[in-house]
Scaffold this motif. Structure first.
Motif, mmCIF file in Angstrom:
data_model
loop_
_atom_site.group_PDB
_atom_site.id
_atom_site.type_symbol
_atom_site.label_atom_id
_atom_site.label_comp_id
_atom_site.label_asym_id
_atom_site.label_seq_id
_atom_site.Cartn_x
_atom_site.Cartn_y
_atom_site.Cartn_z
ATOM 1 N N TYR A 1 1.060 -1.288 -0.057
ATOM 2 C CA TYR A 1 -0.086 -0.162 0.008
ATOM 3 C C TYR A 1 0.809 1.284 0.043
ATOM 4 C CZ TYR A 1 -3.487 3.377 1.310
ATOM 5 O OH TYR A 1 -4.233 4.597 1.591
ATOM 6 N N PHE A 2 1.827 1.233 0.776
ATOM 7 C CA PHE A 2 2.542 2.643 1.014
ATOM 8 C C PHE A 2 3.619 2.779 -0.030
ATOM 9 C CE2 PHE A 2 1.325 2.251 5.537
ATOM 10 C CZ PHE A 2 0.516 3.460 5.488
ATOM 11 N N SER A 3 3.810 1.739 -0.820
ATOM 12 C CA SER A 3 4.645 1.922 -2.133
ATOM 13 C C SER A 3 3.962 2.176 -3.207
ATOM 14 C CB SER A 3 5.584 0.502 -2.395
ATOM 15 O OG SER A 3 6.278 -0.031 -1.397
ATOM 16 N N LEU A 4 2.551 2.196 -3.307
ATOM 17 C CA LEU A 4 1.611 2.643 -4.271
ATOM 18 C C LEU A 4 2.108 3.836 -5.024
ATOM 19 C CD1 LEU A 4 -1.839 1.307 -4.073
ATOM 20 C CD2 LEU A 4 -0.189 1.145 -5.808
ATOM 21 N N PRO A 5 2.287 5.084 -4.058
ATOM 22 C CA PRO A 5 2.330 6.421 -4.718
ATOM 23 C C PRO A 5 3.609 6.480 -5.682
ATOM 24 C CG PRO A 5 1.765 6.730 -2.456
ATOM 25 C CD PRO A 5 1.844 5.189 -2.557
ATOM 26 N N VAL A 6 4.870 5.974 -5.076
ATOM 27 C CA VAL A 6 6.265 6.160 -5.630
ATOM 28 C C VAL A 6 5.939 5.132 -7.094
ATOM 29 C CG1 VAL A 6 7.368 4.267 -4.518
ATOM 30 C CG2 VAL A 6 8.496 6.139 -5.249
ATOM 31 N N VAL A 7 5.370 3.979 -7.137
ATOM 32 C CA VAL A 7 5.228 3.114 -8.201
ATOM 33 C C VAL A 7 4.504 3.633 -9.233
ATOM 34 C CG1 VAL A 7 4.554 0.882 -8.719
ATOM 35 C CG2 VAL A 7 6.227 0.997 -6.645
ATOM 36 N N VAL B 1 10.843 0.145 -5.174
ATOM 37 C CA VAL B 1 10.663 -0.420 -4.064
ATOM 38 C C VAL B 1 11.880 -1.087 -3.343
ATOM 39 C CG1 VAL B 1 9.386 -2.414 -2.980
ATOM 40 C CG2 VAL B 1 8.438 -1.539 -4.919
ATOM 41 N N SER B 2 12.888 -1.351 -4.041
ATOM 42 C CA SER B 2 14.157 -1.744 -3.564
ATOM 43 C C SER B 2 14.669 -0.514 -2.780
ATOM 44 C CB SER B 2 15.026 -1.767 -4.645
ATOM 45 O OG SER B 2 16.514 -2.112 -4.090
ATOM 46 N N GLY B 3 14.777 0.725 -3.313
ATOM 47 C CA GLY B 3 15.233 2.011 -2.796
ATOM 48 C C GLY B 3 14.130 2.201 -1.376
ATOM 49 N N ARG B 4 13.147 2.052 -1.458
ATOM 50 C CA ARG B 4 12.304 2.087 -0.149
ATOM 51 C C ARG B 4 12.142 1.276 0.759
ATOM 52 N NH1 ARG B 4 7.285 1.154 0.898
ATOM 53 N NH2 ARG B 4 6.647 2.845 2.406
ATOM 54 N N ILE B 5 11.860 -0.147 0.277
ATOM 55 C CA ILE B 5 11.716 -1.228 1.108
ATOM 56 C C ILE B 5 13.099 -1.821 1.742
ATOM 57 C CG2 ILE B 5 10.890 -3.593 1.513
ATOM 58 C CD1 ILE B 5 8.914 -1.202 1.772
ATOM 59 N N ALA C 1 16.365 -3.158 6.132
ATOM 60 C CA ALA C 1 17.974 -3.089 6.579
ATOM 61 C C ALA C 1 18.193 -2.375 7.696
ATOM 62 C CB ALA C 1 18.902 -2.825 5.210
ATOM 63 N N ALA C 2 17.690 -1.172 7.777
ATOM 64 C CA ALA C 2 17.790 -0.020 8.819
ATOM 65 C C ALA C 2 17.059 -0.814 9.879
ATOM 66 C CB ALA C 2 17.211 1.102 8.426
ATOM 67 N N GLU C 3 15.799 -1.196 9.946
ATOM 68 C CA GLU C 3 15.039 -1.656 10.956
ATOM 69 C C GLU C 3 15.804 -2.814 11.509
ATOM 70 O OE1 GLU C 3 10.934 -2.206 10.077
ATOM 71 O OE2 GLU C 3 10.380 -2.846 12.256
ATOM 72 N N LEU C 4 15.846 -3.778 10.941
ATOM 73 C CA LEU C 4 16.622 -5.032 11.329
ATOM 74 C C LEU C 4 18.212 -4.730 11.704
ATOM 75 C CD1 LEU C 4 14.080 -6.441 10.332
ATOM 76 C CD2 LEU C 4 15.608 -8.315 9.397
ATOM 77 N N PHE D 1 11.205 -10.914 -3.713
ATOM 78 C CA PHE D 1 11.907 -11.879 -3.081
ATOM 79 C C PHE D 1 13.258 -11.279 -2.799
ATOM 80 C CE2 PHE D 1 15.038 -15.337 -3.247
ATOM 81 C CZ PHE D 1 14.595 -16.237 -1.774
ATOM 82 N N ILE D 2 13.773 -10.997 -3.931
ATOM 83 C CA ILE D 2 15.338 -10.297 -3.937
ATOM 84 C C ILE D 2 15.418 -9.223 -2.954
ATOM 85 C CG2 ILE D 2 17.042 -9.050 -5.291
ATOM 86 C CD1 ILE D 2 16.214 -10.776 -7.709
ATOM 87 N N ILE D 3 14.456 -8.402 -3.148
ATOM 88 C CA ILE D 3 14.372 -6.911 -2.281
ATOM 89 C C ILE D 3 14.357 -7.308 -0.610
ATOM 90 C CG2 ILE D 3 12.952 -5.021 -1.631
ATOM 91 C CD1 ILE D 3 12.137 -4.988 -4.532
ATOM 92 N N THR D 4 13.369 -8.261 -0.599
ATOM 93 C CA THR D 4 13.231 -8.589 1.000
ATOM 94 C C THR D 4 14.231 -9.320 1.354
ATOM 95 O OG1 THR D 4 11.563 -10.353 0.400
ATOM 96 C CG2 THR D 4 10.672 -8.460 1.429
ATOM 97 N N LEU D 5 15.014 -10.432 0.600
ATOM 98 C CA LEU D 5 15.999 -11.171 0.991
ATOM 99 C C LEU D 5 17.396 -10.216 1.440
ATOM 100 C CD1 LEU D 5 17.504 -13.692 1.288
ATOM 101 C CD2 LEU D 5 18.083 -13.723 -0.955
ATOM 102 N N MET D 6 17.595 -9.116 0.520
ATOM 103 C CA MET D 6 18.677 -8.230 0.705
ATOM 104 C C MET D 6 18.581 -7.485 1.828
ATOM 105 S SD MET D 6 21.020 -8.767 -1.561
ATOM 106 C CE MET D 6 20.855 -10.721 -1.120
#
Lengths: 257, 259
Positions: free
Chosen positions: B51-57, B106-110, B115-118, B208-213
């Motif tokens: 949902y929160f990636s919708l505007p940028v995408v 989404v890579s730049g955002r998520i 990575a910052a949160e974890l 998968f790649i975005i969340t994995l990295m």
């Protein structure tokens, strides 16, 4: 005595990171209901020892038993069962930022299947035990002071009435008065639960207040262990230098590194 | 022979990283399909990633579609092939630009956010705290993000496809003078199931790649604020590069299927 006679037993534990040897034949036995404090300078392996007990790090050699059960190399399920017996107060409290105070305290309870409403009631009771009222339960960790975070961390550590509680530098970062309050709370809470405790610290005032037994770690091993009241007469130069905070003595070589 | 030592060190470090990544991926995937699950956290991550990636995408897609229509017109008008613009727009958006641009944005955002949160949780011992509270960090932190990334990216890309085509339509109709009904009919007649499907498969892989990295670099960060910053940079850079690499690989696979 055999290691199975103790609540916690670490025998000949070795742990190193690359060429740096941190634990070098570390031995420590803790009887049921005993409160042991491990003292030592910064970087001598106190936290590594604790992480080996928690299963976060795996030692290269030696045995670690809890209730007579070896905990090195066990499965995740077995580890979870061991962790169910353990509560832990982290150095900086390690509260979950995204969760409110009561959710932090109730986290372990809900992970073990307690319903949300029951977990909340228990959390409120435990928070009261550490001197925090209902006005803080819905706050988030970023709005708490250091002392309050430690109290919430303590409430979380005792929330499940664990058989064993680990305290990692419980008074670090607190002013002396707040530090003493935390010490009193630890003594009080441990008295209430009857838990076996292991504390690591370099705060001698804290150690004297909390401990039944004090052990000194130096160079990756215990160099002295005995009842709290005997530490002044330990006869060990390293212990004497450390507890009096003297610059000169055998500890100096490590300090200069 | 001393010059061989740094080469050896770098090689061993690289192999160790690959090994850690494989073990991390395997463990995380296992925990993603094995109960217990955390539906509330999965839902929260789905909202965060989807949902929160919708505007940028959406913004990326509409401008990509608009530019594509303009550039196609510039080229195609030189050999009187302007009528192919709806076909080029829909094909480019669904097969390539939709998934790749959405993946990079989404890579730049998520990936950065994960990575910052974890990473912060790691350096403040919150990950260790989870372990002591009988909660598996892979199950609680990594698996919900994996599930949310893999499921939400195709939905995001599907929406991006529609918005991208709309961007091309707006430029073609209101700036280049195309007939609106003809444009839409051409688009509808030309697009095939495989065009959209291949883009959605790519989107799932990119999710998968975005969340994995994000999870891998955050989970293994160390050294305080600097370490978290490094983990965030590494997550975005590695996710972006892997998206471009896998885009080529997947395009090759679908190309051979088409052929």
């Amino acid at each position: 005595m055999a290691e199975t006679d103790f609540k916690i037993s670490m025998r000949d534990v070795h742990k190193q990171f690359g060429p740096k040897v941190v634990l070098d034949g570390f031995n420590l036995d803790i009887a049921t209901g005993e409160s042991v404090v491990v003292i030592g300078g910064s970087g001598v392996g106190k936290s590594v020892m604790l992480k080996c007990l928690l299963g976060i790090l795996t030692p290269e050699n030696g045995t670690i038993t809890i209730d007579g059960e070896n905990i090195i190399g066990i499965s995740t399920g077995q580890r979870d069962r061991i962790n169910d017996k353990i509560g832990m107060l982290f150095q900086m409290a390690a509260l979950f930022d995204s969760q409110s105070v009561w959710e932090n305290v109730a986290f372990g309870l809900m992970a073990r299947g307690t319903s949300k409403s029951d977990a909340r009631d228990i959390a409120v009771a435990k928070l009261a035990l550490v001197g925090l009222g209902s006005e803080v339960i819905d706050l988030y960790p970023d709005s708490l002071s250091g002392g309050m975070k430690k109290r919430v961390g303590l409430a979380r550590a005792i929330a499940t009435d664990p058989e064993i509680i680990f305290f990692d530098e419980p008074t670090t970062g607190l002013d002396p008065i707040m530090g003493d309050i935390i010490n009193d709370l630890i003594v009080h809470c441990v008295g209430e639960t009857g838990a076996t405790t292991l504390t690591i610290t370099h705060d001698m005032q804290s150690a004297r207040k909390i401990a039944d037994k004090i052990a000194m770690i130096y160079d990756g091993r215990i160099v002295w262990a005995g009842p709290t009241e005997e530490i002044e007469q330990s006869g060990n130069d390293i212990v004497t230098q450390f507890i009096h905070g003297r610059i000169e003595g055998p500890f100096q070589a490590t300090a200069q590194l | 022979m001393n010059f061989l030592q740094p080469i050896g060190n770098v090689t061993f470090a690289f192999l160790a990283t690959i090994g850690r990544l494989i073990v991390f991926t395997g463990t995380a995937l296992l925990h993603s399909v094995k109960p217990p699950f955390y539906p509330r956290i999965i839902l929260k991550q789905m909202i965060e990633i989807g949902y929160f990636s919708l505007p940028v995408v959406g913004l990326t897609a509409i401008f990509a579609g608009m530019v594509l229509a303009l550039q196609s017109f510039t080229g195609f008008s030189r050999f009187s092939a302007e009528s192919a613009i709806p076909n080029v727009v829909v094909l480019s958006i669904t097969r390539e630009l939709g998934p790749v641009l959405a993946g990079l944005m989404v890579s730049g955002r998520i990936a950065a956010s994960i990575a910052a949160e974890l990473g912060t949780m790691r350096v403040t011992e919150q990950v260790d705290a989870l372990t002591t509270l009988s909660t598996n960090p892979y199950k609680y932190l990594v698996a919900p993000r994996f599930i949310a990334g893999i499921t939400m990216m195709p939905i995001l890309v599907f929406i991006a496809d529609i918005i991208g085509v709309l961007g091309g339509y707006l430029v073609s109709v209101y700036q280049l003078g195309f007939n609106a009904a003809n444009y839409l009919q051409n688009t509808y007649d030309f697009v095939e199931f495989i065009d959209v499907f291949s883009g959605l498969v790519k989107a799932a892989v990119f999710g998968f790649i975005i969340t994995l990295m994000g999870c891998y670099h955050g989970y293994h960060s160390k050294g305080g604020a600097q370490g978290v910053g490094q983990a965030t940079t590494n997550a975005v850079v590695s996710a972006s590069i892997l998206i471009l690499c896998f885009n080529y690989i997947l395009t090759g696979i679908f190309f051979s299927i088409d052929g």
